[in-house]
Design a protein around this motif. Structure first.
Motif, short mmCIF file in Angstrom:
data_model
loop_
_atom_site.label_atom_id
_atom_site.label_comp_id
_atom_site.label_asym_id
_atom_site.label_seq_id
_atom_site.Cartn_x
_atom_site.Cartn_y
_atom_site.Cartn_z
N GLU A 213 0.82 -1.22 0.00
CA GLU A 213 0.00 0.00 0.00
C GLU A 213 0.85 1.26 0.00
O GLU A 213 0.36 2.34 -0.35
N THR A 217 1.75 2.80 -6.90
CA THR A 217 1.15 4.03 -7.39
C THR A 217 1.31 4.08 -8.89
O THR A 217 2.31 3.59 -9.43
N GLU A 219 1.03 7.09 -10.41
CA GLU A 219 1.28 8.50 -10.66
C GLU A 219 2.71 8.66 -11.18
O GLU A 219 3.66 8.29 -10.50
N ALA A 222 5.33 10.22 -8.79
CA ALA A 222 5.51 9.69 -7.44
C ALA A 222 6.91 9.09 -7.27
O ALA A 222 7.43 8.44 -8.17
N ARG A 224 9.42 7.06 -4.12
CA ARG A 224 9.42 6.40 -2.83
C ARG A 224 10.81 5.88 -2.49
O ARG A 224 11.52 5.41 -3.38
#
Length: 245
Positions: A213, A217, A219, A222, A224
């Motif tokens: 979770e 993504t 997007e 994005a 991480r």
């Protein structure tokens, strides 16, 4: 689309990249934006031709989002490690991860220099060239060999490190025990196309990965941090050392 058909589609896309790169004469030519190479655009065009014909959605590093309304989206880095490729260093890959409403469903990561293939299906294990793989099981930081994307801001205490330049392949190397861990800290976060395929291979092989979770993504902008390791103990030690969850 069934699992076998889906894996076949991903393989067809990776094969199209291999064919396109095989016809390429100038591997060092620049692309259209900083940090991009002409080979990235050639590979992207080859991938899109295959995936467009199948009618699936696409999120590509080189050309962004296509058909966002589709129920199935293939997240693709046509050439992960394109700087390596431009120098003809044999560590660069095509990474593809098919994502549906439940998350990552299928992944294929192909080392385009050697032909070595990693694949995984959700709930069905992970394989290298058709053979099941598993991580090393290493649980001690001081003896671990860790691949990094970007140099951490503080000492971490691992045994050895490697900076190989293609995150998808480094994640797969954790999955099959060649490396003990891979980390991209908060100062050097990764995009979905960098890590989704490799993370599914790791998860299905039994490595310790971030919660889906926080990492899934679609997007394009994005980013991480990513920390994956051969065991939960090792991943926890790395996370604490680098301030990652």
């Amino acid at each position: 689309m069934g699992d076998d058909e889906l894996l076949g589609l991903l393989a067809q896309a990776a094969d199209a990249v291999a064919e396109a790169l095989g016809r390429l004469e100038d591997w060092s030519a620049p692309g259209k934006r900083p940090g991009q190479y002409g080979l990235d655009l050639v590979a992207d065009a080859a991938v899109l031709e295959v995936l467009d014909a199948a009618g699936v959605g696409v999120l590509s590093e080189e050309s962004g989002r296509h058909r966002p309304e589709a129920e199935l989206t293939v997240v693709v880095d046509p050439v992960d490690g394109s700087t390596n490729a431009s120098r003809r260093l044999p560590w660069y890959a095509t990474s593809l991860c098919a994502v549906d409403g439940e998350g990552p469903r299928a992944a294929l990561v192909v080392n385009q220099a050697t032909g070595e293939r990693y694949q995984a299906l959700r709930g069905a294990g992970a394989f290298r060239d058709g053979q099941p793989i598993q991580p090393s099981g290493s649980d001690g930081l001081t003896g671990a060999i860790v691949a990094v994307s970007g140099w951490p801001a503080q000492p971490v205490g691992w045994g050895q490190f490697r900076a190989l330049g293609a995150a998808a392949l480094e994640l797969c190397a954790v999955a099959d025990g060649r490396l003990d861990a891979f980390v991209a800290d908060a100062r050097h976060p990764l995009a979905p196309w960098d890590y989704l395929g490799g993370l599914l291979v790791c998860a299905e092989a039994g490595a310790a990965v971030p919660p889906w979770e926080t990492t899934v993504t679609l997007e394009p902008g994005a980013r991480r941090p990513v920390c994956c390791a051969a065991s939960g103990l090792l991943r926890g030690a790395l996370g604490r050392a680098l301030g990652l969850p």
